[in-house]
Scaffold this active site. Sequence first.
Site, PDB file in Angstrom:
ATOM      1  N   HIS A 272      15.300  60.750  37.998  1.00  0.00           N
ATOM      2  CA  HIS A 272      15.608  59.690  38.973  1.00  0.00           C
ATOM      3  C   HIS A 272      16.704  60.057  39.964  1.00  0.00           C
ATOM      4  O   HIS A 272      17.015  59.282  40.864  1.00  0.00           O
ATOM      5  CB  HIS A 272      16.003  58.392  38.259  1.00  0.00           C
ATOM      6  CG  HIS A 272      17.354  58.466  37.585  1.00  0.00           C
ATOM      7  ND1 HIS A 272      18.520  58.150  38.225  1.00  0.00           N
ATOM      8  CD2 HIS A 272      17.702  58.849  36.343  1.00  0.00           C
ATOM      9  CE1 HIS A 272      19.533  58.320  37.382  1.00  0.00           C
ATOM     10  NE2 HIS A 272      19.067  58.740  36.244  1.00  0.00           N
TER      11      HIS A 272
HETATM   12  N1  UDP Z   1      16.994  54.990  28.980  1.00  0.00           N
HETATM   13  C1  UDP Z   1      16.267  53.915  28.497  1.00  0.00           C
HETATM   14  N2  UDP Z   1      14.958  53.787  28.867  1.00  0.00           N
HETATM   15  C2  UDP Z   1      14.327  54.682  29.657  1.00  0.00           C
HETATM   16  C3  UDP Z   1      15.077  55.781  30.146  1.00  0.00           C
HETATM   17  C4  UDP Z   1      16.418  55.907  29.797  1.00  0.00           C
HETATM   18  O1  UDP Z   1      16.794  53.107  27.744  1.00  0.00           O
HETATM   19  O2  UDP Z   1      13.142  54.505  29.948  1.00  0.00           O
HETATM   20  C5  UDP Z   1      18.433  55.085  28.626  1.00  0.00           C
HETATM   21  C6  UDP Z   1      18.885  56.391  28.056  1.00  0.00           C
HETATM   22  O3  UDP Z   1      18.750  56.402  26.664  1.00  0.00           O
HETATM   23  C7  UDP Z   1      20.331  56.466  28.494  1.00  0.00           C
HETATM   24  C8  UDP Z   1      20.360  55.716  29.772  1.00  0.00           C
HETATM   25  O4  UDP Z   1      19.171  54.935  29.825  1.00  0.00           O
HETATM   26  O5  UDP Z   1      21.179  55.797  27.583  1.00  0.00           O
HETATM   27  C9  UDP Z   1      20.402  56.722  30.901  1.00  0.00           C
HETATM   28  O6  UDP Z   1      20.201  56.111  32.065  1.00  0.00           O
HETATM   29  P1  UDP Z   1      19.876  56.867  33.411  1.00  0.00           P
HETATM   30  O7  UDP Z   1      19.155  58.132  33.129  1.00  0.00           O
HETATM   31  O8  UDP Z   1      19.215  55.858  34.265  1.00  0.00           O
HETATM   32  O9  UDP Z   1      21.297  57.100  34.037  1.00  0.00           O
HETATM   33  P2  UDP Z   1      22.339  58.283  34.059  1.00  0.00           P
HETATM   34  O10 UDP Z   1      22.799  58.514  32.664  1.00  0.00           O
HETATM   35  O11 UDP Z   1      21.665  59.454  34.678  1.00  0.00           O
HETATM   36  O12 UDP Z   1      23.429  57.751  34.923  1.00  0.00           O
END
Ligand code: UDP
Length: 354
Positions: free
Chosen positions: A203
Amino acid sequence: MKVVTVIGNRPQFVKAAAVSRRLREEHDEILVHTGQHYDDELSTVFVEELQIPRPELELGLGGGTNTEQTARMLAALAPLLAGEQPDAVLVYGDTNSTLAGGLAAAQAQIPVAHVEAGMRSFDRRMPEELNRVLTDHLSALLLAPSDTAVENLRREHVAGVVEQVGDVMVDVAMLIQPRALADDGAPARLGAPASDFVLATAHRAGNVDDPSRLRALVALLRGVDGPVVLPLHPRTRARLEAAGLLNELAENVTITAPLGYLDFTALLVRSRAVLTDSGGVQKEAYLAGVPCVTMRDTTEWVETVDVGWNVLVDLDVDRARAALAASPPADRPELYGDGEAGARVVDALSRLAG
Ligand code: UDP
């Protein structure tokens, strides 16, 4: 002490799950959800599964460019903070909600506490990097998850007090991963193979907003040997649809809707590897003992790379295939704390107020 906590998207719900309930045992908290990530249904699943208090205020401020979104949040948060007059404002991570919450508070001379302070990718093209750096420099209390983060903050001579508390996402992962492991029905329910699949997420703006990078991402995902399951982030879905690439991707990859945290974790703990550009998922894979291949050329979670459990491949399909075929190291040292970071955040906040 009265704390206003500002959250706005999926990983911030996870992080708040480690802190909010504990915080409310000793202090008053007003949880403000900016609505940056505006899927109501999914927000409700997160609130219920992770037992986060339901946000007292929902601002519904999703959509638009980063700058527009941040500006709208600032405009909404300034009067809110003036009305509430909290003793501190608590923000997490690196999103527009983090920066807006921090800046609105700092302008109102309210101390800001930043959880996940000091993380750096050293890539200023990432909107998240700008949000992190700026928030760290306006915070009174910098709650760092690792030695590396503390070192980064020292090098930048931040003005606030730095405390290493460990990583709040570890607290949550340690609670939820055993439950997810026990949920044997999850893969079939979610349309995934029982085992031996690669769990993918993507994403980051740098991977999905530029059409040529998006095409490279699709080629990479299609080039992986064996089954790939991709819970598809709404931003990525929109970009794939606009580029006419969604059907092509779906030929080789099992695409699901974004999943609740328990369902996602149930797939993560059963996957043979994770292929991601997420920050949080890199760590969660490490904690679950699942090798991670990261579709970026930098990471804030450098320790996972140093110990050999995470490989940065950017969008290079050959490097990704090679990394996915390699075996992980035998050792998996504790990198991000003992699962008690939430308690340390509350202690540090109490001292700030005291
Ligand atoms: N996550 C979730 N469902 C999904 C994809 C990710 O619950 O379909 C969780 C994942 O376990 C993690 C968090 O969302 O805890 C990560 O979010 P994201 O990748 O959107 O953000 P980033 O960490 O890159 O800021």
